[in-house]
Design a protein around this motif. Structure first.
Motif, short mmCIF file in Angstrom:
data_model
loop_
_atom_site.label_atom_id
_atom_site.label_comp_id
_atom_site.label_asym_id
_atom_site.label_seq_id
_atom_site.Cartn_x
_atom_site.Cartn_y
_atom_site.Cartn_z
N ARG A 68 0.84 -1.17 -0.01
CA ARG A 68 -0.08 0.01 0.01
C ARG A 68 0.83 1.19 -0.13
N LEU A 69 2.00 1.33 0.64
CA LEU A 69 2.84 2.29 0.82
C LEU A 69 3.55 2.62 -0.49
N GLN A 70 3.80 1.63 -1.30
CA GLN A 70 4.54 1.66 -2.68
C GLN A 70 3.59 2.12 -3.44
N GLN A 71 2.16 1.77 -3.44
CA GLN A 71 1.19 2.17 -4.41
C GLN A 71 1.07 3.70 -4.11
N VAL A 72 1.10 4.34 -3.04
CA VAL A 72 1.14 5.80 -2.67
C VAL A 72 2.19 6.38 -3.20
N VAL A 73 3.26 5.76 -3.68
CA VAL A 73 4.59 6.50 -4.18
C VAL A 73 4.48 6.13 -5.67
N ILE A 74 3.76 5.19 -6.24
CA ILE A 74 3.79 4.85 -7.59
C ILE A 74 2.37 5.82 -8.21
N ASP A 75 1.50 5.95 -7.31
CA ASP A 75 0.38 6.91 -7.82
C ASP A 75 0.96 8.15 -8.24
N ARG A 76 2.02 8.71 -7.53
CA ARG A 76 2.83 10.11 -7.80
C ARG A 76 3.88 9.80 -8.81
N PRO A 135 14.06 -10.62 -2.30
CA PRO A 135 13.40 -8.97 -1.95
C PRO A 135 12.04 -8.98 -2.42
N PRO A 136 11.28 -7.81 -1.91
CA PRO A 136 9.86 -7.62 -2.36
C PRO A 136 9.83 -7.35 -3.76
N ARG A 137 10.44 -7.21 -4.59
CA ARG A 137 10.52 -6.88 -6.10
C ARG A 137 10.32 -8.27 -6.56
N PHE A 138 10.56 -9.51 -6.08
CA PHE A 138 10.39 -10.61 -6.61
C PHE A 138 9.03 -11.28 -6.13
N ASP A 146 8.29 -3.95 -9.00
CA ASP A 146 9.51 -3.63 -9.27
C ASP A 146 9.84 -2.59 -10.15
N THR A 147 9.65 -1.30 -9.43
CA THR A 147 9.53 0.12 -10.01
C THR A 147 10.89 0.54 -10.65
N VAL A 148 12.08 0.23 -9.98
CA VAL A 148 13.38 0.40 -10.59
C VAL A 148 13.56 -0.35 -11.87
N ARG A 151 11.11 1.22 -14.87
CA ARG A 151 11.53 2.63 -15.29
C ARG A 151 12.79 2.71 -15.93
N THR A 152 13.87 1.94 -15.43
CA THR A 152 15.17 2.22 -16.04
C THR A 152 16.14 0.75 -16.04
N SER A 153 16.88 0.93 -17.09
CA SER A 153 17.95 -0.34 -16.98
C SER A 153 19.13 0.03 -16.39
N ALA A 154 19.22 1.19 -15.73
CA ALA A 154 20.66 1.57 -15.22
C ALA A 154 20.97 0.81 -14.08
N TYR A 155 20.02 0.16 -13.51
CA TYR A 155 20.37 -0.72 -12.24
C TYR A 155 21.12 -1.82 -12.59
N ARG A 156 20.54 -2.57 -13.97
CA ARG A 156 21.51 -3.71 -14.28
C ARG A 156 22.73 -3.16 -14.80
N VAL A 157 23.04 -2.17 -15.06
CA VAL A 157 24.35 -1.55 -15.62
C VAL A 157 25.24 -1.47 -14.04
N LEU A 158 24.58 -0.56 -13.33
CA LEU A 158 25.50 -0.09 -12.01
C LEU A 158 25.58 -1.13 -11.00
N GLN A 159 24.51 -2.03 -10.96
CA GLN A 159 24.52 -3.30 -10.13
C GLN A 159 24.27 -4.43 -10.79
#
Length: 199
Positions: A68-76, A135-138, A146-148, A151-159
């Motif tokens: 629910r908290l994550q959805q509040v962030v996603i809605d914005r 992790p929760p994203r799974f 898994d909002t990261v 929205r971006t592929s940078a995570y797979r590059v940097l980590q």
């Protein structure tokens, strides 16, 4: 003049030894991290069971509020974007810049924060080995997104997944170490340089 030169060389030599020692400590930590990461790859099912146990515990106590908290962030949308970029681009730069600053300008504080990172990292590695957690994203079945990655592929590059323990969600060193650097931030405002060595 000669004495001053010898003193300068001795100072540089001492500084070089400190840097080598710090790099050795970091290298040792990396070796341990990959050793523990290797243990987890054969216990992925355990990591998912442990994550589900945590969700079950939270549900039984009425504290399972994360989706629910994550959805509040996603809605914005803008907030999700900002949080994602901070998560991706803020972690390693914040750690490195803060630690280097402390090492150069505030040696005594550097030693405290370095030791706090090493101790918490060591405790984290023990927990990762004994109690791996997905992790929760799974855990999309529970409403997590898994909002990261969305929205971006940078995570797979940097980590890159090949270099990251994907099942080390508890405790979150990512969060904990950035919080630690936030606690260190007031040290930045102090002037002068501590004469203590980083031992």
């Amino acid at each position: 003049m000669v004495a001053e030169s010898q003193e300068a060389v001795a100072g540089l030599s001492r500084h070089a030894r400190q840097m080598v020692r710090e790099l050795a400590v970091i290298a040792g930590g990396i070796v341990l991290y990959f050793g523990v990461r290797g243990l987890i790859t054969t216990r992925i099912d355990v990591a998912y069971r442990n994550a589900e146990s945590i969700v079950g515990l939270e549900r039984s106590t009425g504290t399972f509020v994360e989706p629910r908290l994550q959805q509040v962030v996603i809605d914005r949308g803008w907030l999700a974007e900002v949080a994602g970029y901070v998560y991706i681009y803020g972690h390693w730069p914040v750690l490195l810049i803060t630690l280097v600053w402390l090492l150069i300008r505030h040696r005594e504080a550097y030693r405290r924060f370095r030791n706090a990172m090493l101790l918490s990292g060591g405790a984290g590695l023990v927990i990762f080995a004994l109690f791996p957690v997905a992790p929760p994203r799974f855990l999309t079945a529970y409403g997590f997104v898994d909002t990261v990655t969305e929205r971006t592929s940078a995570y797979r590059v940097l980590q890159p997944p090949a270099f990251v323990n994907q099942y080390a969600a508890v405790p979150s060193l990512h969060f904990g170490w950035n919080l630690l650097m936030g606690i260190a931030a007031p040290v930045w405002g102090r002037t002068g340089r501590s004469g203590c060595s980083a031992g």
